[in-house]
Design an enzyme around this catalytic site. Structure first.
Site, PDB file in Angstrom:
ATOM      1  N   ALA A 122       0.814  -1.211   0.000  1.00 30.87           N
ATOM      2  CA  ALA A 122       0.000   0.000   0.000  1.00 30.87           C
ATOM      3  C   ALA A 122       0.850   1.264   0.000  1.00 30.87           C
ATOM      4  O   ALA A 122       0.436   2.293  -0.540  1.00 30.87           O
ATOM      5  CB  ALA A 122      -0.942   0.001   1.201  1.00 30.87           C
ATOM      6  N   THR A 123       2.020   1.208   0.587  1.00 30.04           N
ATOM      7  CA  THR A 123       2.892   2.389   0.552  1.00 30.04           C
ATOM      8  C   THR A 123       3.196   2.755  -0.898  1.00 30.04           C
ATOM      9  O   THR A 123       3.055   3.919  -1.310  1.00 30.04           O
ATOM     10  CB  THR A 123       4.208   2.106   1.314  1.00 30.04           C
ATOM     11  OG1 THR A 123       3.892   1.842   2.675  1.00 30.04           O
ATOM     12  CG2 THR A 123       5.160   3.284   1.235  1.00 30.04           C
ATOM     13  N   SER A 161      -3.356  -3.665   0.534  1.00 29.28           N
ATOM     14  CA  SER A 161      -2.137  -4.400   0.847  1.00 29.28           C
ATOM     15  C   SER A 161      -2.478  -5.795   1.358  1.00 29.28           C
ATOM     16  O   SER A 161      -3.372  -5.958   2.192  1.00 29.28           O
ATOM     17  CB  SER A 161      -1.356  -3.648   1.925  1.00 29.28           C
ATOM     18  OG  SER A 161      -0.179  -4.350   2.260  1.00 29.28           O
ATOM     19  N   ALA A 162      -1.750  -6.808   0.867  1.00 29.51           N
ATOM     20  CA  ALA A 162      -2.076  -8.197   1.219  1.00 29.51           C
ATOM     21  C   ALA A 162      -1.882  -8.507   2.701  1.00 29.51           C
ATOM     22  O   ALA A 162      -2.665  -9.258   3.285  1.00 29.51           O
ATOM     23  CB  ALA A 162      -1.221  -9.159   0.380  1.00 29.51           C
ATOM     24  N   HIS A 163      -0.837  -7.920   3.314  1.00 37.76           N
ATOM     25  CA  HIS A 163      -0.521  -8.375   4.678  1.00 37.76           C
ATOM     26  C   HIS A 163      -1.460  -7.832   5.740  1.00 37.76           C
ATOM     27  O   HIS A 163      -1.329  -8.154   6.923  1.00 37.76           O
ATOM     28  CB  HIS A 163       0.951  -8.106   5.031  1.00 37.76           C
ATOM     29  CG  HIS A 163       1.289  -6.684   5.385  1.00 37.76           C
ATOM     30  ND1 HIS A 163       1.366  -6.271   6.692  1.00 37.76           N
ATOM     31  CD2 HIS A 163       1.594  -5.617   4.633  1.00 37.76           C
ATOM     32  CE1 HIS A 163       1.723  -4.985   6.713  1.00 37.76           C
ATOM     33  NE2 HIS A 163       1.863  -4.569   5.465  1.00 37.76           N
ATOM     34  N   CYS A 186       8.993   6.442  17.466  1.00 38.33           N
ATOM     35  CA  CYS A 186      10.284   6.779  18.059  1.00 38.33           C
ATOM     36  C   CYS A 186      11.063   7.613  17.052  1.00 38.33           C
ATOM     37  O   CYS A 186      11.445   7.130  16.004  1.00 38.33           O
ATOM     38  CB  CYS A 186      11.074   5.525  18.405  1.00 38.33           C
ATOM     39  SG  CYS A 186      10.208   4.482  19.560  1.00 38.33           S
ATOM     40  N   GLN A 194      -7.001  -0.655   5.380  1.00 37.88           N
ATOM     41  CA  GLN A 194      -7.608  -1.252   6.577  1.00 37.88           C
ATOM     42  C   GLN A 194      -9.058  -1.673   6.352  1.00 37.88           C
ATOM     43  O   GLN A 194      -9.651  -2.345   7.202  1.00 37.88           O
ATOM     44  CB  GLN A 194      -7.550  -0.269   7.756  1.00 37.88           C
ATOM     45  CG  GLN A 194      -6.155  -0.020   8.297  1.00 37.88           C
ATOM     46  CD  GLN A 194      -5.532  -1.243   8.960  1.00 37.88           C
ATOM     47  OE1 GLN A 194      -6.197  -2.230   9.272  1.00 37.88           O
ATOM     48  NE2 GLN A 194      -4.221  -1.185   9.176  1.00 37.88           N
TER      49      GLN A 194
HETATM   50  C1  LIG Z   1      -0.341  -0.850   6.656  1.00 34.69           C
HETATM   51  C2  LIG Z   1      -0.884   0.356   6.002  1.00 34.69           C
HETATM   52  C3  LIG Z   1      -0.229   0.973   4.932  1.00 34.69           C
HETATM   53  C4  LIG Z   1       1.103   0.482   4.418  1.00 34.69           C
HETATM   54  O1  LIG Z   1       0.974  -0.729   3.728  1.00 34.69           O
HETATM   55  P1  LIG Z   1       2.273  -1.542   3.277  1.00 34.69           P
HETATM   56  O2  LIG Z   1       1.724  -2.586   2.362  1.00 34.69           O
HETATM   57  O3  LIG Z   1       2.837  -2.111   4.536  1.00 34.69           O
HETATM   58  O4  LIG Z   1       3.177  -0.607   2.578  1.00 34.69           O
HETATM   59  C5  LIG Z   1      -0.822   2.065   4.353  1.00 34.69           C
HETATM   60  N1  LIG Z   1      -1.982   2.552   4.806  1.00 34.69           N
HETATM   61  C6  LIG Z   1      -2.638   2.010   5.823  1.00 34.69           C
HETATM   62  C7  LIG Z   1      -3.933   2.594   6.267  1.00 34.69           C
HETATM   63  C8  LIG Z   1      -2.117   0.895   6.461  1.00 34.69           C
HETATM   64  O5  LIG Z   1      -2.771   0.370   7.494  1.00 34.69           O
END
Ligand SMILES: *Cc1c(COP(=O)(O)O)cnc(C)c1O
Length: 381
Positions: free
Chosen positions: A75-76, A203-205, A327, A183
């Site tokens: 997603a980034t 994002s898959a994870h 941090c 999300q």
């Molecule tokens: C986790 C997350 C991202 C980043 O996703 P990645 O696949 O880890 O780069 C972006 N936006 C939201 C809202 C997220 O929760």
């Protein structure tokens, strides 16, 4: 001495890969290892077929056509491609962007980058419940507004923005609408047609798939400038050899989410509500951050008054949770999301996000309630 692993309640940070997703992925590392761009032999053809199948699975979950799915590393990258790609393609004509102060850093920092390149960005401040209003957005729109980027659901507090209304307004004003739905996808029904979404990141994870793979939905007709040059994969929008096992895993994760979402939504909201209500009942001087109606089913963010935030997090040794603090060198900065809601710094430090998921059981919730009560009582003594 062996320690048992803490109960995992940080599903908004990442999820484990579902064993069914892993099973679907495994052959694509070894026997079926072909490059999906190889057009001259079986290895390539079968990889290309697997990618096409996964593309359909992703598209189906969000009501898109498979031609509108661009695979990315997550997603980034999808957020970067959506925002930078739009600005690079059309920023010479219109250069005003509207977003929200509580966006994920992958949108927020990308907007700051674009400001340095000449974009004008308006950062809407949400109300104390985390939501923006349509009037607020409408007042921010200008004749030169190119793009609106509003996240579907917030990762820290779970609030769901009025996406369908925002989409309708943007469509009326001929403004491109991007949403970071990382999300939301897999947790609640998302439909790019119903919501008039032009660009959507996922994002898959975050939905029981592997890390390092995601997608950008790009509505047919939307112009974007690629951010990676190379072999012109993904209709020229994202060069680079396709991550076939990852893509297969994302597809499978989307298919599973589609079939289990409604049931999971119900089960998890019951568990989340129990966790939340029992913590609020058992521990005095606690409250929930963010709107409790327009919210993901499995997230709660709770502030604990009269405890030191750092001591609190350190003492939670039976549960894995987070609090959105960052941090920065030696300093611990409180969550900028909670700050934007007007939560004072010390209380933001003593706020905890509990995010439940597919493998959370009733017994986990019961144990968490008891642990939280014990820890907070001990710290307050
Ligand atoms: C986790 C997350 C991202 C980043 O996703 P990645 O696949 O880890 O780069 C972006 N936006 C939201 C809202 C997220 O929760």
């Amino acid at each position: 001495m062996e320690y048992s692993r803490p109960i995992y309640l940080d599903y908004n940070a990442t999820t484990p890969v579902d064993p069914r997703v892993l099973d679907a992925m495994l052959p694509w590392f070894t026997e079926q290892f072909g490059n999906a761009a190889s057009r001259t032999h079986l290895y390539g053809w079968e990889a290309a077929d697997a990618v096409a199948h996964a593309r359909q699975q992703v598209a189906r979950l969000i009501g898109a056509s498979e031609k509108e799915i661009i695979f990315t590393s997550g997603a980034t990258e999808a957020n970067n491609l959506a925002l930078k790609g739009t600005f690079e393609a059309l920023g010479a004509q219109k250069n005003h962007i509207v977003t929200v102060a509580t966006e994920h850093k992958a949108v927020f920092d990308t907007c700051q980058h674009l400001e340095a390149l000449g974009a004008e960005v308006t950062y809407l401040m949400p109300a104390s419940d985390g939501l923006i209003t349509l009037e607020q957005l409408e007042n921010a729109l200008r004749p030169d507004t190119l793009l609106v980027s509003v996240m579907y659901a917030n990762n820290e507090i779970g609030v769901i923005q009025p996406i369908a209304d925002i989409g309708r307004l943007c469509r009326e004003r001929v403004i491109i609408f991007h949403t970071d739905a990382t999300q939301a996808v897999g947790k609640i029904p998302v439909d790019v047609a119903r919501d008039n979404i032009d660009l959507l990141s996922l994002s898959a994870h975050k939905l029981y798939g592997p890390k390092g793979i995601g997608a950008l939905y790009v509505r047919k007709g939307i112009k974007l400038t690629a951010q990676l040059d190379g072999g012109r994969h993904e209709r020229g929008l994202r060069s680079g050899t396709l991550n076939v096992p990852g893509i297969v895993g994302l597809g499978k994760a989307c298919q599973l989410a589609g079939t289990s979402m409604l049931e999971e939504e119900k089960r998890l909201s019951i568990l989340r509500d129990r966790l939340e209500n029992e913590i609020l009942n058992a521990v005095i001087d606690t409250h929930v951050n963010g709107n409790r109606t327009y919210r993901l089913p499995q997230t709660t963010n709770i502030s604990f008054e009269n405890v030191d935030g750092e001591a609190l997090l350190m003492s939670f040794n039976r549960i894995a949770v987070s609090n959105g603090s960052a941090c920065t060198s030696a300093l611990i900065e409180p969550s900028y999301v909670l700050k934007a809601l007007g939560v004072p710094d010390d209380l933001a430090h003593a706020s905890v996000r509990f995010s439940l998921g597919r493998f959370t059981r009733e017994a986990d919730v019961e144990e968490t309630i008891a642990h939280v009560r014990d820890v907070v009582e001990r710290l307050r003594r």
